[in-house]
Design a protein around this motif. Structure first.
Motif, PDB file in Angstrom:
ATOM      1  N   GLY A 108      25.136  22.745 -16.190  1.00 43.52           N
ATOM      2  CA  GLY A 108      26.151  22.782 -17.228  1.00 43.52           C
ATOM      3  C   GLY A 108      26.077  24.000 -18.116  1.00 43.52           C
ATOM      4  O   GLY A 108      27.018  24.772 -18.215  1.00 43.52           O
ATOM      5  N   GLY A 109      24.941  24.189 -18.778  1.00 38.10           N
ATOM      6  CA  GLY A 109      24.817  25.328 -19.674  1.00 38.10           C
ATOM      7  C   GLY A 109      23.757  25.106 -20.729  1.00 38.10           C
ATOM      8  O   GLY A 109      23.163  24.027 -20.823  1.00 38.10           O
ATOM      9  N   SER A 110      23.522  26.125 -21.533  1.00 37.30           N
ATOM     10  CA  SER A 110      22.457  26.081 -22.535  1.00 37.30           C
ATOM     11  C   SER A 110      22.669  24.972 -23.562  1.00 37.30           C
ATOM     12  O   SER A 110      21.708  24.361 -24.044  1.00 37.30           O
ATOM     13  N   GLY A 117      25.240  29.193 -13.662  1.00 42.31           N
ATOM     14  CA  GLY A 117      25.676  30.245 -14.567  1.00 42.31           C
ATOM     15  C   GLY A 117      26.717  29.822 -15.580  1.00 42.31           C
ATOM     16  O   GLY A 117      26.817  30.395 -16.651  1.00 42.31           O
ATOM     17  N   GLY A 118      27.534  28.826 -15.228  1.00 46.03           N
ATOM     18  CA  GLY A 118      28.527  28.317 -16.160  1.00 46.03           C
ATOM     19  C   GLY A 118      29.771  29.175 -16.283  1.00 46.03           C
ATOM     20  O   GLY A 118      30.077  30.009 -15.429  1.00 46.03           O
ATOM     21  N   VAL A 119      30.486  28.970 -17.399  1.00 46.83           N
ATOM     22  CA  VAL A 119      31.784  29.611 -17.615  1.00 46.83           C
ATOM     23  C   VAL A 119      31.679  31.134 -17.652  1.00 46.83           C
ATOM     24  O   VAL A 119      32.591  31.837 -17.221  1.00 46.83           O
ATOM     25  N   ALA A 120      30.559  31.659 -18.135  1.00 46.62           N
ATOM     26  CA  ALA A 120      30.436  33.108 -18.294  1.00 46.62           C
ATOM     27  C   ALA A 120      30.229  33.832 -16.973  1.00 46.62           C
ATOM     28  O   ALA A 120      30.641  34.984 -16.819  1.00 46.62           O
ATOM     29  N   SER A 121      29.579  33.172 -15.997  1.00 50.31           N
ATOM     30  CA  SER A 121      29.217  33.855 -14.755  1.00 50.31           C
ATOM     31  C   SER A 121      30.140  33.541 -13.581  1.00 50.31           C
ATOM     32  O   SER A 121      30.470  34.436 -12.798  1.00 50.31           O
ATOM     33  N   ALA A 122      30.559  32.287 -13.438  1.00 51.20           N
ATOM     34  CA  ALA A 122      31.350  31.887 -12.276  1.00 51.20           C
ATOM     35  C   ALA A 122      32.663  32.663 -12.140  1.00 51.20           C
ATOM     36  O   ALA A 122      33.002  33.104 -11.032  1.00 51.20           O
ATOM     37  N   PRO A 123      33.430  32.880 -13.225  1.00 53.25           N
ATOM     38  CA  PRO A 123      34.665  33.659 -13.070  1.00 53.25           C
ATOM     39  C   PRO A 123      34.412  35.094 -12.639  1.00 53.25           C
ATOM     40  O   PRO A 123      35.207  35.675 -11.901  1.00 53.25           O
ATOM     41  N   PHE A 176      34.133  22.565 -15.931  1.00 51.33           N
ATOM     42  CA  PHE A 176      33.795  21.270 -15.342  1.00 51.33           C
ATOM     43  C   PHE A 176      32.286  21.026 -15.420  1.00 51.33           C
ATOM     44  O   PHE A 176      31.835  19.915 -15.729  1.00 51.33           O
ATOM     45  N   GLY A 177      31.512  22.082 -15.159  1.00 51.13           N
ATOM     46  CA  GLY A 177      30.062  21.955 -15.226  1.00 51.13           C
ATOM     47  C   GLY A 177      29.571  21.678 -16.634  1.00 51.13           C
ATOM     48  O   GLY A 177      28.677  20.849 -16.839  1.00 51.13           O
ATOM     49  N   SER A 178      30.181  22.337 -17.618  1.00 52.11           N
ATOM     50  CA  SER A 178      29.757  22.126 -19.001  1.00 52.11           C
ATOM     51  C   SER A 178      30.020  20.697 -19.451  1.00 52.11           C
ATOM     52  O   SER A 178      29.340  20.179 -20.335  1.00 52.11           O
TER      53      SER A 178
END
Length: 388
Positions: free
Chosen positions: A137-139, A343-349, A369-371
């Motif tokens: 999900g993320g940090s 990696g989340g929203v910052a890396s996947a795109p 979605f992951g977050s």
């Protein structure tokens, strides 16, 4: 050691320019298998490792300000030529693969903890559960699990080291794999016609647009538009409510900037040339910024935890490769599902954009979605690990 933020960002941009120039002038097989974006990541990470950059207030302020401004602007500009309606066909397949990636990460933590349990400090399972939340999900999810499980600070520090070092290598590895997508897809016997059809359709208009010349006015207009939308999205995102661990100011900012890009893509603005080239400049700078905080010197701290991180990623990757072979999945689908988790929203795109800019929405949606699910996968992992 550089402590001035202006010199720090100037050096990063200069390094990015050198790599981009070398990639264009030299080309050949080397840059085919080692993309410039990977060299940027390695080079900037090494600069950090050898203390070229300090952690001064000026450097950190510049990092957060420039990254926070460029990332939404980059995504918005990249999305200007994307038709989300034609991306929807990828939805179910991507979601199922994403969930499989999440569960494979949980499995990786479980297997690794079971094998090396005797080498860990007491309470390590709590740190691993928190890290599972981060890697699915993320940090923010990781911090939530730290509070839920009351992870000891010293053990939590090892998880943070893993989250920095192992994550950095995995992101770099995902980008490195991009040129091998054709070989991988041939091995899995994947029918990529569905994706080729979509990218062909989406590229048809953009190719016509890109054939038009662009210059000072177009670039200046896109710089102004991108930075304004980024700043406005950040301002509005900061005013919106935090919804649990998943939706915070950063998530709102990404969602707003992305929505603006998708809406503008359906107007005449989407047919103006130059947006992709400018977004690629921003992409390279963002990658350099991210890499400048990936300190490889931490590899020599808490080696058993670093080794564990690589083992977890190995089992995750192995399971994903097996699934790809069994269900004939392509490398793009596997890579985005993996990095949307880790990696989340910052890396996947960003990874999606390296395959084709029309696929960036997939990376954004999967990251969001992951977050939303990371905390729950962390709780699942805690239930499993505590029982071992």
């Amino acid at each position: 050691m550089i402590q001035d933020g202006v010199i720090y960002i100037s050096l990063l941009i200069a390094f990015v320019a050198i790599i981009a120039l070398a990639e264009k002038q030299i080309g050949g097989k080397f840059f085919k298998y080692v993309p410039g974006i990977v060299l940027i990541y390695i080079g900037c990470a090494l600069l950090k490792t050898f203390d070229v950059f300090s952690t001064s207030e000026s450097v950190e302020t510049t990092y957060s300000t420039v990254r926070g401004l460029l990332l939404p602007a980059m995504l918005m500009l990249m999305l200007l030529q994307c038709d989300l309606r034609k991306i929807i066909r990828l939805g179910p397949k991507m979601i199922l693969t994403f969930l499989a990636a999440s569960l494979s990460i949980v499995a990786g933590f479980t297997i690794t903890y079971a094998l090396l349990k005797g080498f860990y400090a007491e309470g390590t399972w709590k740190a691993f559960a928190a890290l599972t939340a981060s890697w699915t999900g993320g940090s923010a999810n990781m911090v939530i699990l730290q509070g839920i499980l009351d992870v000891p600070e010293n053990i939590f520090g090892y998880a943070l080291i893993m989250d920095t070092v192992n994550y950095s290598f995995w992101v770099m590895f995902m980008f490195w794999l991009v040129p091998f997508s054709a070989v991988f897809n041939k091995w899995t016997k994947t029918d990529t016609s569905y994706m080729k059809g979509i990218t062909t359709e989406l590229a048809a208009t953009s190719e016509e647009t890109e054939s038009k010349s662009f210059g000072f006015v177009e670039l200046l207009s896109f710089i102004g538009l991108g930075l304004f939308i980024s700043a406005l999205s950040t301002k509005i995102g900061g005013m919106l409510p935090v919804l649990g661990a998943a939706v915070n100011a950063t998530t709102w900012t990404i969602i707003i900037a992305s929505a603006v890009g998708l809406i503008l893509a359906m107007t005449k603005i989407g047919r103006v040339p130059g947006s992709f080239e400018l977004s690629k400049v921003m992409l390279y700078i963002v990658i350099a910024l991210i890499a400048s905080h990936a300190d490889f010197s931490q590899l020599f701290q808490a080696p058993i935890y670093i080794i564990s991180g690589f083992m977890i990623l190995f089992f995750h990757g192995l399971i994903m490769v097996i699934l790809a072979k069994l269900f004939k999945l392509d490398l793009f689908t596997m890579g985005i599902a993996s990095l949307a988790n880790i990696g989340g929203v910052a890396s996947a795109p960003i990874l999606a954009g390296t395959y084709h800019r029309s696929l960036i929405p997939v990376g954004i949606l999967m990251g969001v979605f992951g977050s939303l699910l990371g905390t729950y996968f962390g709780i699942l992992a805690s239930s499993i690990l505590s029982a071992l």
